[in-house]
Design a protein around this motif. Structure first.
Motif, PDB file in Angstrom:
ATOM      1  N   GLU A 159      -4.840  33.726  -5.433  1.00  0.00           N
ATOM      2  CA  GLU A 159      -4.861  33.542  -3.979  1.00  0.00           C
ATOM      3  C   GLU A 159      -6.112  32.799  -3.530  1.00  0.00           C
ATOM      4  O   GLU A 159      -6.059  31.976  -2.615  1.00  0.00           O
ATOM      5  CB  GLU A 159      -4.733  34.901  -3.277  1.00  0.00           C
ATOM      6  CG  GLU A 159      -3.298  35.388  -3.350  1.00  0.00           C
ATOM      7  CD  GLU A 159      -3.086  36.780  -2.782  1.00  0.00           C
ATOM      8  OE1 GLU A 159      -3.697  37.099  -1.741  1.00  0.00           O
ATOM      9  OE2 GLU A 159      -2.306  37.548  -3.383  1.00  0.00           O
ATOM     10  N   GLN A 160      -7.234  33.068  -4.211  1.00  0.00           N
ATOM     11  CA  GLN A 160      -8.483  32.379  -3.897  1.00  0.00           C
ATOM     12  C   GLN A 160      -8.336  30.884  -4.152  1.00  0.00           C
ATOM     13  O   GLN A 160      -8.725  30.061  -3.329  1.00  0.00           O
ATOM     14  CB  GLN A 160      -9.631  32.971  -4.739  1.00  0.00           C
ATOM     15  CG  GLN A 160     -11.011  32.557  -4.265  1.00  0.00           C
ATOM     16  CD  GLN A 160     -11.175  32.746  -2.757  1.00  0.00           C
ATOM     17  OE1 GLN A 160     -10.995  33.844  -2.227  1.00  0.00           O
ATOM     18  NE2 GLN A 160     -11.488  31.658  -2.052  1.00  0.00           N
ATOM     19  N   LYS A 163      -6.247  29.225  -1.549  1.00  0.00           N
ATOM     20  CA  LYS A 163      -7.012  29.061  -0.308  1.00  0.00           C
ATOM     21  C   LYS A 163      -8.023  27.929  -0.412  1.00  0.00           C
ATOM     22  O   LYS A 163      -8.198  27.150   0.530  1.00  0.00           O
ATOM     23  CB  LYS A 163      -7.711  30.379   0.061  1.00  0.00           C
ATOM     24  CG  LYS A 163      -6.735  31.344   0.711  1.00  0.00           C
ATOM     25  CD  LYS A 163      -7.400  32.646   1.126  1.00  0.00           C
ATOM     26  CE  LYS A 163      -6.322  33.625   1.600  1.00  0.00           C
ATOM     27  NZ  LYS A 163      -6.596  35.014   1.218  1.00  0.00           N
ATOM     28  N   SER A 166      -6.240  24.667  -0.190  1.00  0.00           N
ATOM     29  CA  SER A 166      -5.786  24.516   1.176  1.00  0.00           C
ATOM     30  C   SER A 166      -6.925  24.064   2.088  1.00  0.00           C
ATOM     31  O   SER A 166      -6.749  23.190   2.930  1.00  0.00           O
ATOM     32  CB  SER A 166      -5.235  25.861   1.647  1.00  0.00           C
ATOM     33  OG  SER A 166      -4.151  25.672   2.476  1.00  0.00           O
ATOM     34  N   LYS A 167      -8.091  24.656   1.895  1.00  0.00           N
ATOM     35  CA  LYS A 167      -9.262  24.289   2.706  1.00  0.00           C
ATOM     36  C   LYS A 167      -9.687  22.851   2.456  1.00  0.00           C
ATOM     37  O   LYS A 167     -10.237  22.196   3.331  1.00  0.00           O
ATOM     38  CB  LYS A 167     -10.437  25.236   2.405  1.00  0.00           C
ATOM     39  CG  LYS A 167     -10.357  26.520   3.217  1.00  0.00           C
ATOM     40  CD  LYS A 167     -11.730  27.177   3.339  1.00  0.00           C
ATOM     41  CE  LYS A 167     -11.597  28.615   3.828  1.00  0.00           C
ATOM     42  NZ  LYS A 167     -11.784  29.588   2.749  1.00  0.00           N
ATOM     43  N   PHE A 190       0.396  34.280   1.622  1.00  0.00           N
ATOM     44  CA  PHE A 190      -0.265  32.978   1.682  1.00  0.00           C
ATOM     45  C   PHE A 190       0.522  32.044   2.590  1.00  0.00           C
ATOM     46  O   PHE A 190       1.742  32.053   2.586  1.00  0.00           O
ATOM     47  CB  PHE A 190      -0.367  32.377   0.273  1.00  0.00           C
ATOM     48  CG  PHE A 190      -1.038  31.039   0.264  1.00  0.00           C
ATOM     49  CD1 PHE A 190      -2.415  30.942   0.411  1.00  0.00           C
ATOM     50  CD2 PHE A 190      -0.298  29.882   0.158  1.00  0.00           C
ATOM     51  CE1 PHE A 190      -3.039  29.709   0.435  1.00  0.00           C
ATOM     52  CE2 PHE A 190      -0.914  28.632   0.184  1.00  0.00           C
ATOM     53  CZ  PHE A 190      -2.292  28.558   0.322  1.00  0.00           C
TER      54      PHE A 190
END
Ligand code: C2E
Ligand code: CA
Ligand code: CA
Ligand code: CA
Length: 275
Positions: A159-160, A163, A166-167, A190
């Motif tokens: 998940e990290q 993210k 995505s960032k 997510f």
């Protein structure tokens, strides 16, 4: 009965042998293909359902072995995953997809499939950043396709990583949506940019009412959660018409075009320009 049993055992044994031999052969030849650079990357367009403009292309691996003929990614990707070869193959696919797409119009995205094993390797984020930087690529042009199998055994690290990517502005698509065991629960964990409806649901649309109802439901869900939605494996005009009516955003499938070489795809884009 004993002889029978023995024969059957022997038969079973030798067919297992054939499977194991094929697997070993593929494994060896794949390692060779990677070092010789004989894998190819093909591209299949995704079009906007309303305007019919090309908006994206999915990169798909192709391997045409000189002696064995074409070997499908469905056969060699799982072997690449098991043996760890997927790390170097995946790195090449990313670099190649970014390189090839840098010559396309800026509004056309490129989608790259990521296997679970690749996703769990610590080098993924720098590798992605590097491929984009080398080709001066705008992050919004890169779409990474992940499957539910990645999330099935999801760790905080997964998940990290999602993210972090995505960032960076990279788009994340959930591939083969609906084929896993708990598709809906992943949507809570997510925020994906895009859902790709698996082709099994699309082919069902022509044959039964339930198929259409499921597709309709997924499209509405994607809209409500502000995700874009693509249908894969669109083969008939009926499917296309129905998907347009239901408000599906993007269409991919043989009806539009089969996966093609980078050169053929460039020609395909130019042909679309005039018409
Ligand atoms: P996928 O990601 O679900 O890719 C879509 C597959 O559907 C592709 O098969 C594509 O050629 C095929 N397809 C597209 N339109 C149609 C259609 O209208 N009808 C039908 N029957 N099929 C259609 P392909 O190229 O054989 O790839 C199979 C799988 O191998 C992919 O499924 C993906 O999971 C994996 N794969 C391919 N390239 C890569 C790669 O570079 N990296 C990774 N990790 N996996 C890859
Ligand atoms: Ca895919
Ligand atoms: Ca897919
Ligand atoms: Ca699929």
């Amino acid at each position: 009965a004993k002889a029978d049993g023995r024969n059957r055992f022997r038969y079973f044994d030798s067919s297992l042998d054939a499977t194991a031999r094929r697997r070993n052969l593929i494994e060896q030849e794949l390692a060779l293909a990677v070092s010789l650079g004989t894998l190819e990357l093909y591209f299949q367009p995704l079009i906007d359902a309303q305007s019919h403009q090309v908006v994206c292309a999915e990169a798909l691996l192709r391997w045409n072995h000189t002696r064995l003929g074409p070997i499908s990614p469905g056969e060699f990707i799982p072997i690449a995953e098991e043996t760890g070869l997927i790390t170097s193959i995946g790195a090449w696919v990313l670099r190649e997809a970014c390189r090839v797409s840098s010559s396309w119009p800026d509004n056309i995205r490129v989608a790259v499939n990521l296997s679970s094993r690749q996703f769990l390797s610590p080098g993924l984020v720098p590798m992605v950043e590097n491929a984009m930087k080398t080709n001066a690529m705008r992050p919004g042009r890169l779409e990474l396709e992940v499957t539910e199998s990645l999330l099935m055994n999801s760790t905080p690290a997964v998940e990290q990583t999602l993210k972090t990517l995505s960032k960076l502005g990279i788009r994340i698509a959930l591939d083969d949506f609906g084929t896993g065991f708990s598709s809906l629960s992943y949507l809570r964990r997510f925020r994906f940019d895009k859902l790709k409806i698996d082709q099994s649901f699309i082919s069902d649309m022509d044959t039964n009412e339930d198929g259409r109802a499921i597709v309709e439901c997924v499209i509405r869900l994607a809209k409500d959660l502000r995700m874009s939605v693509a249908a894969e494996g669109v083969e008939t005009q009926n499917q296309l018409t129905a998907l347009r009516q239901l408000g599906c955003g993007e269409i991919q499938g043989y009806l539009v075009a089969r996966p093609m070489s980078a050169t053929a795809f460039a020609t395909f884009l130019n042909a679309g320009d005039d018409g």
